[in-house]
Enzyme design. Sequence first.
Site, PDB file in Angstrom:
ATOM      1  N   TYR A   1      -3.005  -0.276   9.746  1.00 28.42           N
ATOM      2  CA  TYR A   1      -2.949  -0.748   8.363  1.00 28.42           C
ATOM      3  C   TYR A   1      -1.625  -0.358   7.707  1.00 28.42           C
ATOM      4  CZ  TYR A   1      -4.301  -1.419   3.461  1.00 28.42           C
ATOM      5  OH  TYR A   1      -4.351  -1.817   2.151  1.00 28.42           O
TER       6      TYR A   1
ATOM      7  N   SER B   1       0.845  -1.200   0.000  1.00 28.50           N
ATOM      8  CA  SER B   1       0.000   0.000   0.000  1.00 28.50           C
ATOM      9  C   SER B   1       0.872   1.238   0.000  1.00 28.50           C
ATOM     10  CB  SER B   1      -0.896  -0.002   1.245  1.00 28.50           C
ATOM     11  OG  SER B   1      -1.526   1.257   1.423  1.00 28.50           O
TER      12      SER B   1
END
Length: 259
Positions: A164, A151
């Site tokens: 995250y 990500s």
Amino acid sequence: MTARSYLADLFSLEGRTALVTGGSSGIGRAVAGALARAGASVTIVARGEEQLAGTVGELVAGGCRASWVSADLGTRAGVRAAAEEAASVFGEPDVLVNSAGINLRPPMGELTDGDWDATMAVNLEAPYLLGQRFGPRMAERGFGRIIHISSQQAHRAFAVSGAYGVSKGGLESLARSQAEAWSPYGVTCNTLVPGVVLTPLNRRLSADPATVAALAARTMVGRNGLAEDFAGAAVFLASRASDYVTGQSIFIDGGLSVH
């Protein structure tokens, strides 16, 4: 040698086996489909049986070899059971793709121990455990490919990165550690780094048209990503064409990260 035979020799996955976690939706589904259509026998691991059956049914109908395993990757026992079941279908995987992930992102001050543990279990620990299970055997055979889906938040904090972003930063570090351990034996380990891709994992973003448009404007190509944008990079990293590419984070983001 014709162009077709040259490209087939360079990129074909005929005779290879692949395991793709999170392969029933989003980026994982696109990657699983690309590997299967390039010739690999693909086993998809995810939770939802209906989505799994639909994805695999579509691939099989198109002439691919594919199977599925329903599993919960949030526990060590679940990961290990899934690994053994998946390996029993087409054999030990030559290609491992870790695309399964959860996206719990409350504000940092509201992050609970449960949020943290669940995020790390699926996003970081499951890829580690699967790597430990399959990486050494890939090295023994002299060929292997480990591909993680990371990500932007592994590199910069935005939109409430929370646990995250931490998990994805750890995932990229894991790829480098795996590359150091196993690349001398023919196993490459890399990550693909998406930009903004409007998959089910990003429902929160896709619900706001103004935000979607603003994020598209931040890219260099003028649009947000599609799951299909990852097909070519995945086949490249899974094939012999990428023999000399390892420990890398490859951005598939339309220029978002450098704009």
